[in-house]
Design a protein around this motif. Sequence first.
Motif, PDB file in Angstrom:
ATOM      1  N   PHE A 202       0.865  -1.169   0.000  1.00  0.00           N
ATOM      2  CA  PHE A 202       0.000   0.000   0.000  1.00  0.00           C
ATOM      3  C   PHE A 202       0.905   1.223   0.000  1.00  0.00           C
ATOM      4  O   PHE A 202       1.957   1.237   0.641  1.00  0.00           O
ATOM      5  N   LEU A 203       0.508   2.249  -0.721  1.00  0.00           N
ATOM      6  CA  LEU A 203       1.351   3.420  -0.914  1.00  0.00           C
ATOM      7  C   LEU A 203       1.155   4.439   0.202  1.00  0.00           C
ATOM      8  O   LEU A 203       0.061   4.571   0.757  1.00  0.00           O
ATOM      9  N   PRO A 319       3.544   4.326   3.579  1.00  0.00           N
ATOM     10  CA  PRO A 319       3.337   3.008   2.963  1.00  0.00           C
ATOM     11  C   PRO A 319       3.452   1.918   4.021  1.00  0.00           C
ATOM     12  O   PRO A 319       3.901   2.156   5.140  1.00  0.00           O
ATOM     13  N   ILE A 320       3.018   0.718   3.663  1.00  0.00           N
ATOM     14  CA  ILE A 320       3.122  -0.406   4.588  1.00  0.00           C
ATOM     15  C   ILE A 320       4.518  -1.007   4.512  1.00  0.00           C
ATOM     16  O   ILE A 320       5.035  -1.292   3.421  1.00  0.00           O
ATOM     17  N   ARG A 321       5.120  -1.196   5.673  1.00  0.00           N
ATOM     18  CA  ARG A 321       6.379  -1.932   5.765  1.00  0.00           C
ATOM     19  C   ARG A 321       6.041  -3.409   5.995  1.00  0.00           C
ATOM     20  O   ARG A 321       5.350  -3.759   6.949  1.00  0.00           O
ATOM     21  N   PHE A 322       6.538  -4.266   5.114  1.00  0.00           N
ATOM     22  CA  PHE A 322       6.249  -5.700   5.213  1.00  0.00           C
ATOM     23  C   PHE A 322       6.900  -6.329   6.442  1.00  0.00           C
ATOM     24  O   PHE A 322       7.976  -5.907   6.887  1.00  0.00           O
ATOM     25  N   THR A 352      -3.448  -0.896  -6.091  1.00  0.00           N
ATOM     26  CA  THR A 352      -3.384  -0.637  -4.657  1.00  0.00           C
ATOM     27  C   THR A 352      -3.796   0.791  -4.372  1.00  0.00           C
ATOM     28  O   THR A 352      -4.002   1.603  -5.279  1.00  0.00           O
ATOM     29  N   GLY A 353      -3.904   1.097  -3.102  1.00  0.00           N
ATOM     30  CA  GLY A 353      -4.214   2.446  -2.642  1.00  0.00           C
ATOM     31  C   GLY A 353      -3.341   2.782  -1.454  1.00  0.00           C
ATOM     32  O   GLY A 353      -2.147   2.492  -1.444  1.00  0.00           O
ATOM     33  N   SER A 354      -3.953   3.375  -0.426  1.00  0.00           N
ATOM     34  CA  SER A 354      -3.226   3.777   0.767  1.00  0.00           C
ATOM     35  C   SER A 354      -4.054   3.439   1.999  1.00  0.00           C
ATOM     36  O   SER A 354      -5.279   3.348   1.932  1.00  0.00           O
ATOM     37  N   THR A 355      -3.371   3.272   3.130  1.00  0.00           N
ATOM     38  CA  THR A 355      -4.043   2.976   4.388  1.00  0.00           C
ATOM     39  C   THR A 355      -3.235   3.526   5.548  1.00  0.00           C
ATOM     40  O   THR A 355      -1.992   3.538   5.510  1.00  0.00           O
ATOM     41  N   ASP A 356      -3.935   3.945   6.616  1.00  0.00           N
ATOM     42  CA  ASP A 356      -3.234   4.458   7.786  1.00  0.00           C
ATOM     43  C   ASP A 356      -2.591   3.350   8.611  1.00  0.00           C
ATOM     44  O   ASP A 356      -1.856   3.649   9.564  1.00  0.00           O
ATOM     45  N   LEU A 357      -2.807   2.076   8.240  1.00  0.00           N
ATOM     46  CA  LEU A 357      -2.048   1.001   8.883  1.00  0.00           C
ATOM     47  C   LEU A 357      -0.554   1.165   8.606  1.00  0.00           C
ATOM     48  O   LEU A 357       0.287   0.773   9.407  1.00  0.00           O
ATOM     49  N   GLY A 358      -0.226   1.787   7.461  1.00  0.00           N
ATOM     50  CA  GLY A 358       1.174   2.037   7.149  1.00  0.00           C
ATOM     51  C   GLY A 358       1.877   2.820   8.244  1.00  0.00           C
ATOM     52  O   GLY A 358       3.046   2.558   8.556  1.00  0.00           O
ATOM     53  N   LEU A 367       0.991  -6.559  10.303  1.00  0.00           N
ATOM     54  CA  LEU A 367       0.552  -7.475   9.245  1.00  0.00           C
ATOM     55  C   LEU A 367      -0.761  -6.966   8.677  1.00  0.00           C
ATOM     56  O   LEU A 367      -1.677  -6.608   9.433  1.00  0.00           O
ATOM     57  N   HIS A 368      -0.869  -6.950   7.337  1.00  0.00           N
ATOM     58  CA  HIS A 368      -2.050  -6.422   6.649  1.00  0.00           C
ATOM     59  C   HIS A 368      -2.308  -7.276   5.396  1.00  0.00           C
ATOM     60  O   HIS A 368      -2.213  -6.796   4.266  1.00  0.00           O
ATOM     61  N   PRO A 369      -2.629  -8.553   5.543  1.00  0.00           N
ATOM     62  CA  PRO A 369      -2.866  -9.401   4.374  1.00  0.00           C
ATOM     63  C   PRO A 369      -4.203  -9.098   3.718  1.00  0.00           C
ATOM     64  O   PRO A 369      -5.084  -8.462   4.317  1.00  0.00           O
ATOM     65  N   MET A 370      -4.349  -9.578   2.499  1.00  0.00           N
ATOM     66  CA  MET A 370      -5.580  -9.412   1.733  1.00  0.00           C
ATOM     67  C   MET A 370      -6.329 -10.743   1.693  1.00  0.00           C
ATOM     68  O   MET A 370      -5.712 -11.809   1.549  1.00  0.00           O
ATOM     69  N   ILE A 371      -7.660 -10.665   1.799  1.00  0.00           N
ATOM     70  CA  ILE A 371      -8.477 -11.873   1.750  1.00  0.00           C
ATOM     71  C   ILE A 371      -9.540 -11.688   0.674  1.00  0.00           C
ATOM     72  O   ILE A 371     -10.197 -10.642   0.589  1.00  0.00           O
ATOM     73  N   ALA A 372      -9.704 -12.687  -0.177  1.00  0.00           N
ATOM     74  CA  ALA A 372     -10.579 -12.567  -1.338  1.00  0.00           C
ATOM     75  C   ALA A 372     -12.047 -12.618  -0.934  1.00  0.00           C
ATOM     76  O   ALA A 372     -12.471 -13.521  -0.213  1.00  0.00           O
TER      77      ALA A 372
END
Length: 440
Positions: A202-203, A319-322, A352-358, A367-372
């Motif tokens: 995420f940016l 951005p999100i740090r992995f 992708t977009g952006s999130t304040d989790l970054g 951790l910020h995984p994606m679920i379908a």
Amino acid sequence: MTHAAPVPPDDSHLRSLIEATADAVAAAEPLSSDYAGADAETRAAVEEEVRSRADELVALSQDLHAHPEEGFAEHRSVGALAELLRAHGHEVTVGLGGLDTALRTGTPNNDGPHIAVLSEYDALPGLGHGCGHNVICTAGAGGFLGAAAVAERLGGRVSLVGTPAEEGGGGKETLARAGVFDDVDAVIMLHPFSHDIALHPFLGRRQLEMVFHGVGAHASAQPFMGRNALDAAVAAYQGVSALRQQLPSSDRVHGIFTDGGARPNVIPARAALLFYLRSANPDTLRDLAGRMTAIAHGAAEMTGCGVELHWDAQPAYLPIRFNTTLAGRWSVNQQGTGRKPLPPGIVPEFLTGSTDLGNLSFRMPALHPMIAVSGPTVALHTKEFADAAGSPTGDQAVVDGALGLALTVADYLADAELRQAVHDEFEASGGALDVPSFFD
């Protein structure tokens, strides 16, 4: 001749991208983990707890989906979440860190490690849960309930933090600055998407308003007595368009005119633009901000106007740090539900977009995984994605996601070697960043 409709864009690139992505997804192997995590007895207890709450979690998700509320106004939503948690014996605080719709609950304090599960519940204007935050909220609640059942026996602590206004409001950053996460060692949440992905970028994002001040004049009688603020704004917009050619492929700049004058026969004394700036890492986002500043001052100089720059009406997003160590455990835990979370780079990373989790991910491991929840061609922030978030596939993601979160929390609390590796990776990536002062 009048053209009433726009020319539709050619979709050949999109179609080829979809085909290539489908082939890559089919050939990809999910992430693995070198760590054992929690033992079988603990994992069974977690799974039993989550499965027993499945109907309640789905019912809450459907309720939130049917009653969407925008950021900082999620009073009904946070109340419904609090009611579920209290029904299972947890003391809940609603309103913290200066935000009326923030929430916190947790297991008793102890000297062990402390991990927080995060829930979001804000919706989009006009689209409802077009980003699927009803799934985020209820999967987070289920993850907390499942992990809370074993946290004390593992010698650790788990909290659930409800974070308002992710959609542009920066609730997590506000809570962090208020000290809500000061005693938290790691954070974990999930996000619905079109694919199962263990790590997806995420940016970072900043907001910039450029306000140009000129001198008003009659555009016919005395144009030479004016200084055209709209000309300055147009020059700035064109300058940004020229800048895009030199940007890294992961950078984005998009903007609109918010003020261009009132009448054609009056030279505008004021004009304004609003831009979003996005980039894949904090340093390049800071550099992009510097280049945008130079463009604004250059446009003002060439037109004889003044300019004011207003940065970040809401907190900037990093951005999100992995954290690949945590992501490996998430992947293993999701494979038990039949899902196969993809490694990074399989699904195009510009989707992708952006999130304040970054912002939290530069303070502590995250951790910020994606679920379908949808088909592979459905985009976030659309009516189609909102429909998917309230569909049976969205309901299944709530249960599968809750189980994945709960098991990953249990792994973190139970396995000291895993936990050390999580924090070693965070430190090797640069350690904690002073987020509030980074763009000063």
